[in-house]
Design a protein around this motif. Structure first.
Motif, short mmCIF file in Angstrom:
data_model
loop_
_atom_site.label_atom_id
_atom_site.label_comp_id
_atom_site.label_asym_id
_atom_site.label_seq_id
_atom_site.Cartn_x
_atom_site.Cartn_y
_atom_site.Cartn_z
N HIS A 149 21.16 12.82 1.86
CA HIS A 149 22.14 12.76 2.95
C HIS A 149 21.98 13.96 3.88
O HIS A 149 22.84 14.84 3.94
N TYR A 197 21.66 16.39 7.25
CA TYR A 197 22.31 16.57 8.55
C TYR A 197 21.63 17.75 9.22
O TYR A 197 20.85 18.46 8.58
N LEU A 255 21.54 11.12 12.55
CA LEU A 255 22.04 12.23 11.76
C LEU A 255 23.13 12.99 12.52
O LEU A 255 23.10 13.10 13.74
N LYS A 297 16.80 11.53 14.94
CA LYS A 297 16.63 11.63 13.49
C LYS A 297 17.55 10.63 12.81
O LYS A 297 18.72 10.52 13.16
N ARG A 298 17.03 9.92 11.82
CA ARG A 298 17.80 8.85 11.19
C ARG A 298 17.87 9.05 9.68
O ARG A 298 16.95 9.61 9.07
N ASP A 299 18.95 8.54 9.09
CA ASP A 299 19.06 8.63 7.63
C ASP A 299 18.47 7.38 6.97
O ASP A 299 17.89 6.53 7.65
#
Lengths: 190, 561
Positions: B95, B97, B445, B437-439
C-alpha cells in the motif's frame, strides 16, 4: 588499530573472508547471512549464555534455549553490521580463549569462562555519547548484543518468565499500590 | 461492471469500518436503514481473529522483534507495530503512497480498522477548542460549538465506556465516566508534587476506553495491557467488539470486506450521489452499489483520496470540491519524543496487574492572560506513565549470578511523559493524487505534503522543557528526553482535508458533516476536523458521527434526502 584491522591490513584482505588460526573464516561483509557458519557456533553460544545467566535455584539460559533464540534473532532480525560483529566477536573470543588458556571456550573452566567474558565486557564498555557513536559507526558491539539478547531471551523464555520472574498473563485486576513483599520478584512483562 | 441494481441497492452505504465507520453502521442500522458497510481490508471477527491475544512471550520465535523481511515490507508501519500486532497494520510494500516530505501514514486495513490498535485515550474538545480558529484567525470557524456536541459526547461515552475522573476543568469538560484507572505510587507522587509546585496545572487520571466495570456483556478490563492484539475479553472499545456486533444484531447490516472504494458516483441530473464503485481487493472486479445516503469513514487521508478520485462534469476537481479546500489543511498532533526520569525512593511499593491507562496533564498554556505564551499560540497536553523498572528498562552491571539477581529485583521507579500539541490548520499542508503512479488496484497513489510550522516546533520545544522541569521539581533523577527530529504522522491523529465550516466557499462540510455541495454525502471521520485541539480526537469523531447519523435519519424519514 584493532586486531582485525591489523590482520586485514597485513593480508590486504579487508572485505573478504580469510582463514584464521582456528581454521574458521573471518566474516567481513558478505551480502547475506552465513547461517551454516552460525550453526557451527551454536554450542559456543550455549556456553556463553550460561555464563551470563547461569543455573541457580532457577534454570539457566542454556536450559532455557536462549542460544536458539539468539540464533534465530541473528538469522532473521540482525542487521548486516550486527551479524558481522557477532560472528567476528565469536571468532575473537575463541582466539582469545586459545591464546590465554590454550583451550577453546567450551572447554575452559568456569573461572576461566567468567574471566574471558568479564575482560570482554570491560573492553567493550562505552557509555553515553561514545556508545552512541560506536553503535552508529560499527553497529552494536559483540558483547553488548550478546548480553542484551541473553537477558531478553531468558526473561521472555518460559523458564525465565515463570520461574525466575513473576509472570501473570491475565491479572484480572489492577492493584495500583501494593506493599512490596520480602523477596518479591519483578514482573516479567509490562 | 456488475450492475445488479436491485441486489446492490441499500438505504445507506458506509465506507470504512474503523472507529467512526463502526459508529455510523450502528446508528444507521439501529435507525432502521438497510446499510452496506464497505471495508477495504480483510475480515476480522471479534475474539476468533485475535490470533496472538493469548500468546506468551516465548511463543513468538523472535519475541517482539520484526524480522528483516517484515521490516522491509513495513518501512513506515514498523515504528508502530511489533510481532504481537503486526497483522493489524498494513504492509507498506502493498500500500504505497508518496511523501513529498517525510510523513508517517500509519494504517490498519481490516474490519475494525485502527479501532483495534488505537491508544484509547478519550477527551472531549471544549468550547475553547471550537472557538480557537475564530479567536486567532487560523483556518475557518467551526460551524458548531461545544453545546451542539455535549449530549452526543454523553451518548457515545455511555456506550463506549470511558474510565476517568471528573475534574471540573472548563477546557477539558467532564463526561460520563466509569471509575478511573487508579494511579500507582509514583504517579501519585508526581501529581502531589506538581500540585504543590505549580498553580497552573493538574495531573489527572487518563481517560481511556478501557472498561473498569463490565458494560453490555463486554469486559471488564483484565489489565493485561496487550490491547493492540485485540481483546478477547472486550476490555476496551473497538468496532469489532461492540458497534459492528450491535449493527449486526439489527438484521440491517451487510458487511463487505475486501472492498476498495474507487469513487463515489455522482448523478449530474439528480444532483446527488447515487452510490459507489468498488474494486474487489481479491478478484479486482468492479462492482457498483447504490444508496440514498453515503457516509465516508475511510479515515482522514483515504476519505479525501476517494473524493478527489470521484470526478464528474459537475465536480471536475473532486466531489464536493467547489471550495478548492478538499485535500488541504491536513493536521496531526505535534508530539515530542518523550521525557523520562527515575526516582530514588518509595522502594517498598509495587503494583499487581498492568495498567492500560496513563496519567494526563491537561493543557496549561494559553488558557487565560496568566498562562499566555509569547512563542506559540494554543497548546498541548501531556500523557505519562509511571512504572517500576524491570529487565526491559533497568541498567544492569556484570554477568553471572549477580546479574541474574538484578534481573529478578524490581528496579527504580520511572516516569515517562510525552506531549500532544495542537497543529494549526494550514492550506499548504495537503494531500493530493499522483495519477502517474498507481497501486495494485490501478488507483492513483496518495501524495502527502506536510510539515510542522514554527508554532508547532516552538510548542514541541516547550513540551520537552516543561516535562523535564516538572520531573526535576518532583525530585526525579536522570531526567532526560529523546530529542529527535519532528516525526509528522507519528501521533496517528491525522485530521482535516475536508473541513467543516459555515461558508461553502471556504469549507467542504456543513454543521451536520454533510457536504455543502452534495447533501446526501456525510463525512464524519477525522477529515471533517476544522481544528485539531490538543486532545486525542477519536471520541470527537464518534460523537460527530452519532450526531450526523441522527440528522441523516431524520432527513430520510422526512423525505428530504
Amino acid at each position: 588499530m584493532n586486531r582485525r584491522k591489523a590482520i586485514g591490513g597485513i593480508f590486504g584482505l579487508v572485505g573478504v573472508g580469510f582463514v584464521s588460526v582456528l581454521g574458521a573464516k573471518y566474516y567481513i561483509g558478505n551480502s547475506s547471512h552465513d547461517i551454516e557458519k552460525l550453526e557451527g557456533y551454536l554450542d559456543l553460544i550455549a556456553e556463553l549464555v550460561d555464563v551470563i545467566i547461569p543455573p541457580t535455584a532457577s534454570p539457566g539460559a542454556k536450559e532455557s534455549s536462549v542460544h536458539h533464540y539468539i540464533f534465530d534473532f541473528m538469522e532473521d532480525c540482525a542487521s548486516r553490521k550486527e551479524y558481522t560483529n557477532f560472528i567476528n566477536g565469536l571468532n575473537d573470543l575463541q582466539e582469545t580463549s586459545v591464546d590465554s588458556f590454550n583451550s577453546v571456550f567450551e572447554e575452559c573452566s568456569t573461572t576461566q569462562k567468567i574471566q574471558l567474558l568479564e575482560n570482554l565486557e570491560e573492553s567493550s564498555t562505552y557509555s553515553g555519547i561514545l556508545l552512541k557513536i560506536n553503535n552508529k559507526l560499527r553497529g552494536r558491539s559483540f558483547f553488548n548484543m550478546l548480553k542484551a539478547l541473553t537477558i531478553e531471551g531468558y526473561c521472555t523464555s518460559s523458564n525465565g518468565a515463570t520461574k525466575h520472574l513473576a509472570y501473570l498473563p491475565v491479572p484480572g485486576r489492577y492493584d495500583a499500590i501494593t506493599k512490596l513483599k520480602v523477596n518479591q520478584k519483578a514482573w516479567a512483562t509490562k | 461492471m456488475k450492475n445488479n441494481t436491485q441486489n446492490n441497492t441499500f438505504d445507506a452505504i458506509v465506507v470504512g469500518s474503523g472507529i467512526s465507520g463502526g459508529w455510523a453502521a450502528k446508528e444507521l442500522t439501529e435507525g432502521g436503514l438497510k446499510t452496506l458497510v464497505l471495508e477495504r481490508g480483510r475480515d476480522v471477527q471479534h475474539f476468533k481473529d485475535y490470533t496472538t491475544a493469548f500468546k506468551n512471550p516465548w511463543e513468538f520465535k523472535h519475541r517482539s522483534h520484526l524480522t528483516n523481511k517484515e521490516l522491509e515490507e513495513r518501512p513506515i508501519q514498523s515504528s508502530h507495530c511489533d510481532a504481537g500486532n503486526k497483522h493489524f497494520f498494513v504492509k507498506d510494500s502493498e500500500h504505497p503512497y508518496v511523501q513529498v516530505k517525510p510523513y508517517k501514514w500509519i494504517r490498519g486495513y481490516q474490519v475494525g480498522g485502527r479501532s483495534l490498535t488505537w491508544g484509547r485515550q478519550s477527551y472531549r474538545f471544549s468550547q475553547m477548542d471550537f472557538e480557537a480558529n475564530k479567536n486567532d484567525g487560523h483556518g475557518v470557524d467551526w460551524p458548531i460549538r461545544y453545546e451542539d456536541l455535549a449530549k452526543w459526547y454523553d451518548y457515545v461515552e455511555d456506550y463506549v465506556g470511558i474510565s476517568g475522573s471528573s475534574e471540573s476543568l472548563s477546557h477539558l469538560p467532564d463526561g460520563v465516566f466509569l471509575p478511573p484507572i487508579p494511579m500507582n505510587v509514583i504517579e501519585l507522587h508526581l501529581k502531589e508534587k506538581v500540585s504543590k509546585e505549580y498553580s497552573d496545572r493538574v495531573i489527572i487520571n487518563g481517560r481511556v476506553a478501557n472498561l473498569t466495570a463490565p458494560k453490555k456483556g463486554r469486559g471488564p478490563c483484565q489489565y493485561r495491557n496487550l490491547c493492540s492484539r485485540g481483546c478477547p475479553f472486550a476490555g476496551y472499545f473497538s468496532s469489532n467488539s461492540s458497534t459492528l456486533l450491535d449493527a449486526h444484531e439489527t438484521g440491517n447490516l451487510t458487511m463487505r470486506a475486501n472492498s476498495v472504494v474507487k469513487e463515489v458516483i455522482y448523478d449530474d441530473l439528480q444532483k446527488k450521489a447515487i452510490g459507489v464503485v468498488i474494486i474487489d481487493a481479491v478478484t479486482k472486479e468492479e462492482i457498483s452499489y447504490y444508496a440514498k445516503v453515503i457516509f465516508l469513514n475511510a479515515s482522514t487521508i483515504a476519505t479525501t483520496a476517494i473524493l478527489l478520485n470521484s470526478t464528474s462534469p459537475s465536480f471536475p476537481d473532486g466531489l464536493g470540491n467547489t471550495s478548492g479546500q478538499l485535500g488541504h489543511n491536513l493536521m496531526d498532533h505535534a508530539v515530542n519524543e518523550g521525557t523520562y526520569g527515575t526516582y530514588d525512593g518509595l522502594k517498598d511499593k509495587y503494583y499487581t496487574g498492568k495498567s492500560p491507562g496513563t496519567i494526563y496533564i491537561p493543557r496549561f498554556q494559553n488558557l487565560n492572560s496568566e498562562t499566555k505564551h509569547i512563542d506559540f499560540i494554543r497548546g498541548y497536553g501531556i500523557q505519562g506513565k509511571g512504572e517500576r523498572e524491570n529487565w526491559q528498562s533497568k541498567a544492569t552491571t556484570g554477568i553471572g549470578v549477580s546479574l541474574k539477581e538484578q534481573l529478578a529485583t524490581p528496579g527504580e521507579w520511572r516516569i515517562s511523559l510525552g506531549g500532544r500539541g495542537e497543529t494549526l490548520p494550514n492550506y499548504e499542508n495537503k494531500i493530493s493524487l499522483d495519477h502517474q503512479k498507481r497501486d495494485n488496484w490501478g488507483l492513483p497513489l496518495v501524495e502527502v505534503d506536510f510539515e510542522y510550522g514554527p508554532n508547532e516546533l516552538a510548542m514541541m520545544e516547550h513540551m520537552t522543557k516543561s516535562s523535564e522541569e516538572m520531573l526535576k521539581k518532583a525530585g526525579f533523577k536522570n531526567v532526560g528526553s529523546y530529542r529527535t527530529s519532528p516525526d509528522p504522522g507519528a501521533a496517528v491523529h491525522e485530521m482535516g482535508t475536508a473541513r467543516m465550516g459555515k461558508d461553502p466557499k471556504t469549507s467542504v462540510l456543513n454543521n451536520h458533516n454533510q457536504m455543502h455541495d452534495v447533501k446526501n454525502v456525510f463525512i464524519t471521520d477525522g477529515s471533517c476536523m476544522t481544528s485539531s485541539g490538543s486532545q486525542n480526537p477519536s471520541l470527537t469523531y464518534m460523537a460527530l458521527t452519532a450526531r450526523a447519523c441522527s440528522y441523516a435519519i431524520n432527513q430520510i424519514n422526512s423525505n428530504q434526502l
